[in-house]
Design a protein around this motif. Structure first.
Motif, PDB file in Angstrom:
ATOM      1  N   THR B  97      30.233  16.664   1.665  1.00 10.73           N
ATOM      2  CA  THR B  97      28.904  16.085   1.571  1.00 10.73           C
ATOM      3  C   THR B  97      28.212  16.682   0.352  1.00 10.73           C
ATOM      4  N   VAL B  98      27.066  16.071   0.022  1.00 11.51           N
ATOM      5  CA  VAL B  98      26.290  16.528  -1.121  1.00 11.51           C
ATOM      6  C   VAL B  98      25.948  18.014  -0.956  1.00 11.51           C
ATOM      7  N   CYS B 127      16.337  17.717  -7.539  1.00 14.30           N
ATOM      8  CA  CYS B 127      17.241  16.719  -8.107  1.00 14.30           C
ATOM      9  C   CYS B 127      17.148  15.380  -7.380  1.00 14.30           C
ATOM     10  N   GLU B 128      16.184  15.256  -6.486  1.00 14.74           N
ATOM     11  CA  GLU B 128      15.973  14.023  -5.717  1.00 14.74           C
ATOM     12  C   GLU B 128      17.222  13.609  -4.957  1.00 14.74           C
ATOM     13  N   VAL B 132      19.990  12.276   0.668  1.00 14.20           N
ATOM     14  CA  VAL B 132      21.414  11.960   0.865  1.00 14.20           C
ATOM     15  C   VAL B 132      22.241  13.229   1.066  1.00 14.20           C
ATOM     16  N   ARG B 133      21.589  14.332   1.478  1.00 16.57           N
ATOM     17  CA  ARG B 133      22.262  15.625   1.498  1.00 16.57           C
ATOM     18  C   ARG B 133      23.480  15.655   2.409  1.00 16.57           C
ATOM     19  N   GLN B 139      30.246   8.422  -1.634  1.00 13.74           N
ATOM     20  CA  GLN B 139      29.374   7.260  -1.452  1.00 13.74           C
ATOM     21  C   GLN B 139      28.265   7.176  -2.495  1.00 13.74           C
ATOM     22  N   LEU B 140      28.127   8.192  -3.322  1.00 15.08           N
ATOM     23  CA  LEU B 140      27.004   8.182  -4.253  1.00 15.08           C
ATOM     24  C   LEU B 140      27.286   7.272  -5.445  1.00 15.08           C
ATOM     25  N   PRO B 141      26.262   6.522  -5.886  1.00 17.99           N
ATOM     26  CA  PRO B 141      26.411   5.780  -7.130  1.00 17.99           C
ATOM     27  C   PRO B 141      26.334   6.730  -8.319  1.00 17.99           C
ATOM     28  N   LEU B 142      26.591   6.172  -9.502  1.00 15.97           N
ATOM     29  CA  LEU B 142      26.766   7.018 -10.676  1.00 15.97           C
ATOM     30  C   LEU B 142      25.597   7.959 -10.960  1.00 15.97           C
ATOM     31  N   LEU B 143      24.365   7.414 -10.962  1.00 18.24           N
ATOM     32  CA  LEU B 143      23.223   8.251 -11.332  1.00 18.24           C
ATOM     33  C   LEU B 143      23.136   9.451 -10.398  1.00 18.24           C
ATOM     34  N   ARG B 144      23.349   9.204  -9.092  1.00 23.55           N
ATOM     35  CA  ARG B 144      23.240  10.309  -8.134  1.00 23.55           C
ATOM     36  C   ARG B 144      24.394  11.278  -8.293  1.00 23.55           C
TER      37      ARG B 144
END
Lengths: 290, 516
Positions: B97-98, B127-128, B132-133, B139-144
């Motif tokens: 996970t994040v 980091c906003e 999604v922590r 599952q994260l898109p590129l920016l994240r």
């Protein structure tokens, strides 16, 4: 006098046997070099070659050496679709998937051997498979010399194919940079399939020769595979002459090891060499060409 | 900044064989400072990040961090001392996970669990990523993912952050958000080194900027001064060297005849349009590489594809030759749909690709390198083509038996061009043929291209040397972050003030082009 003749006999036996080891390992080396694939079914392919020689003699009564071209061709013709249908679809994603596929093929074939050919130990019985040859006081099995001559001829043939033919040129280009090869127009899939088939053909011939020299069982494959690994690691990837020299070196060391420690320790010698080379010189003993 | 600098690089040199990637480079990063490094492709920027982070060992020179010589320390040891880095393509642990990704980075910290957890929450909020922590990184898109890359580097509690192309692949709004994030990290007292093609990030975040070109520091100073200077514009536009005038209709023009056109061979009649892309998109993994690009090359036409680094030029070349899959849109070659063809099928349609980095087969001789591209052709025809490329580049005949990579860089590039021609293509895509070569050699190559143009060969020239390419081309397209930002005749593109803006940015920061 007696002692030195025994030693000389062992060294020469090892040298001759090493030529056969080299041919047995060549297919593994080519497939690894071009496809970046560890073919775990390679040992079983050698066993297929041994059974092919056995049944060739059994069914036709013709000398298995005469049948070698047929066995090589048949091995290539069977291996090509096996590659195209089973292995190629899982290539290029992860390194493990195609490797595990070859492991699956090995398990299936081994069980088929037991089912179809029974678990009995077999050997290909010919007039020369047990005869000895004495020259200048040194005695070696005659099949070793025959196997050596055929193996070295086959290896030189493969070397010629790779260095001189258009197919060899395409194969070496694919081994080095498949993307660039495809971009200049090489059908990389077809080259890979042909390489796999060529490897199987070498294994077919090498397996028949091994079956002539030694007894084998349906489960001989893993042992053959380990021996071939040792040769490939020592000789360097996809290097034909490196493979030949490594095969001869391992054959001689095995013979000497068997003489010193007892015949049961021959394989141990090969495996110790395998590990030592991996630790000391993982790129192989041949001077790097790249 | 009166105290000792946080990081000092002294006389760093990195050689790869004969190639000097970085030459006697020195740099000082003061505590709390943000330094930008810019420069064209192949200038040595990534090498520099590798040398400072410890992933690459220098051939000479030293790196000092917080007064200590860290030259011999590996990347992990430097990370524990406080040098954090991000990668150009994010490399999170996809199945964690994040938050777990951050925990991994904290593993060397000896602190109570709850204070570590508090710190993670702080970083994730900054980091906003707090929302999604507990999601897997996959599952994260590129920016994240880019934010996670940053967050993970921050979890090391670094004193120096090395940011390698964090802006690549992002759109304008995302870049604005990234600028805000970097500024807030810098405000927290962390020193930052930013290696970046996207100049607005450099302009807004950095205290100082250094320009790299051919492994050497070209200039340094305040961002506004450095990025506004003519010298820097020249580096990006390729006008830094004098263009050596070449005779376009030189003797070589007669030699290329057998390589171009029908030449008595049964080739189907030439379609008017050799290549056509209709709103084509492509991705590198998750990174959008091309967005709805439309482009065409007519028979006998020379088209230049320009754009700053990371604009998608090489992706476009890879897409046309079938190496990069087409995702959406239509690709037509000589009237046939080619969107999902393998590279060798596309080659058979008559498109040759002279690839970036030359990609010469080291195991093959020079002559074999040439022969391999002439496929399914009679011996006599192969001989004719060999003679023609030998006349174009005589060195290839002299060194025919040598291994392909025994040639010098310029000769290898000649070999790569000649190899593309051996297929007798309808269209050749030349990808960055001038990269890393001396001006005199580049002039020689472009002389050959001019001869080919004269003989009627259609060409697509992907080139960062703008001047050189526009000199030869009939038309040009300028790419900006995967889209076509400017197109027209070579003369019109050359005269367009937006061209310079696309390379070095303009007064209106975030959106230099789209403000039409």
């Amino acid at each position: 006098m007696g002692g030195s003749a025994v030693i000389a006999g062992n060294v020469i036996s090892g040298l001759l046997l090493g030529g056969m080891f080299a041919l047995c390992a060549l297919g593994l080396s080519l497939v690894l070099g071009v496809l970046r694939l560890v073919n775990l079914a390679h040992g079983v392919f050698l066993v297929v070659g041994a059974y092919a020689g056995f049944y060739w003699l059994h069914e036709t009564g013709i000398d298995p050496l005469v049948g070698l071209p047929v066995i090589a061709l048949a091995a290539a013709l069977v291996a090509a679709p096996v590659y195209r249908l089973l292995i190629h679809p899982v290539m290029g994603r992860t390194a493990e998937a195609p490797m595990m596929t070859t492991f699956g093929i090995a398990v299936i074939l081994e069980n088929l051997f037991v089912l179809v050919f029974s678990a009995d130990t077999r050997s290909i019985e010919t007039s020369y498979s047990t005869a000895a040859l004495t020259f200048l006081g040194v005695t070696v099995p005659r099949i070793y010399l025959i196997g050596f001559v055929i193996s070295v001829s086959a290896i030189l043939g493969v070397h010629w194919l790779l260095e001189r033919s258009a197919f060899g040129r395409d194969l070496r280009a694919c081994a080095q940079d498949p993307v660039a090869a495809a971009t200049v127009g090489v059908n990389v899939t077809r080259v890979q399939m042909a390489t796999f088939a060529l490897g199987a053909a070498c294994a077919g011939v090498g397996g028949t020769l091994t079956g002539l020299a030694f007894a084998f069982t349906p489960t001989s494959g893993p042992g053959y595979l380990l021996n071939s690994f040792a040769v490939v690691v020592l000789g360097g990837l996809g290097d034909v002459f490196g493979t030949l020299i490594a095969g001869i070196a391992i054959g001689m060391l095995q013979s000497l090891g068997g003489m010193v420690f007892g015949d049961g320790y021959r394989d141990l010698v090969a495996l110790v060499i395998f590990l030592l080379v991996l630790v000391v010189r993982p790129q192989g003993l041949a001077p790097s060409r790249r | 900044m009166s105290v000792a600098p946080l990081l000092e690089a002294r006389g760093l040199v990195k050689r790869y064989g004969g190639l000097v990637a970085l030459d006697d480079f020195s740099l000082t990063i003061g505590s709390g400072r943000v330094i930008g490094i810019v420069g064209p492709n192949g200038a040595g920027k990534s090498t520099l990040v590798g040398l400072l982070g410890g992933a690459i060992k220098p051939s000479a020179g030293r790196v000092l961090f917080a007064g200590r010589d860290v030259t011999s320390l590996c990347a992990a040891e430097r990370a524990r001392l406080g040098i954090g880095r991000t990668y150009q393509i994010p490399r999170p642990f996809l199945d964690l996970t994040v938050e777990e990704n951050l925990e991994v980075a904290q593993c060397s910290r000896r602190q109570p669990r709850d204070s570590l957890a508090r710190r993670r929450t702080e970083i994730l909020e900054r980091c906003e990523l707090a929302a999604v922590r507990s999601r897997p990184a996959r599952q994260l898109p590129l920016l994240r993912r880019k934010r996670l890359e940053l967050a993970r580097a921050l979890a090391l509690e670094p004193r120096l952050l090395l940011l390698d192309e964090v802006g690549a692949g992002l759109v304008d709004v995302e870049i604005a958000a990234l600028i805000a994030l970097i500024s807030s990290i810098a405000a927290g007292g962390v020193s930052i080194l930013i290696v970046e093609h996207i100049l607005p990030i450099v302009r807004q975040c950095c205290d100082e900027v250094a320009v790299l070109n051919f492994g050497k520091k070209l200039s340094e100073g305040l961002p506004a001064e450095v990025l506004g200077s003519e010298a820097v514009a020249a580096v990006y536009l390729g006008t830094a060297h004098t263009v050596i005038e070449t005779d376009f209709r030189g003797a070589a023009a007669s030699a290329v005849g057998p390589l171009v056109g029908d030449g008595g061979q049964a080739v189907p009649p030439k379609p008017a349009q050799v290549l056509c892309l209709d709103r084509v998109s492509a991705f590198h993994g998750q990174l959008p590489a091309l967005r709805e690009v439309s482009l065409h090359v007519d028979a006998g036409e020379v088209v230049a594809v320009l754009g700053a680094n990371g604009a998608g030029k090489t992706s476009l070349a890879a897409l046309i030759s079938g190496v990069l899959p087409v995702r959406g849109g239509a690709l037509t070659i000589a009237g046939e749909s080619a969107a999902h063809l393998r590279p060798d099928r596309i080659a058979a349609l008559g498109v040759a690709h002279c690839m970036e980095g030359r990609r010469i087969f080291a195991d093959l001789s020079v002559e074999q390198n040439l022969r391999i591209a002439a496929r399914a052709v009679a011996r006599a025809e192969v001989r004719r083509r060999l003679d023609a490329v030998h006349e174009l580049f005589p060195v290839l005949a002299e060194r025919g038996a040598a291994p392909g990579t025994a040639l010098s860089g310029g000769e290898q590039q000649m070999l790569a061009i000649a190899r593309a021609l051996m297929a007798r293509p309808r269209l050749v895509v030349f990808d960055e043929i001038s990269l890393g070569l001396a001006p005199i050699v580049i002039a020689r190559l472009y002389q050959a291209l001019a001869a080919l143009k004269h003989a009627g060969l259609a060409m697509l020239i992907v080139e960062q040397d703008v001047d050189r390419a526009l000199h030869l081309a009939d038309r040009a397209y300028v790419l900006d972050r995967g889209s076509i930002a400017l197109e027209g005749s070579a003369a019109a593109v050359r005269a367009d003030p937006r061209l310079r803006q696309l390379y070095v940015g303009g007064a209106d920061e975030g959106n230099p082009v789209l403000s039409k």
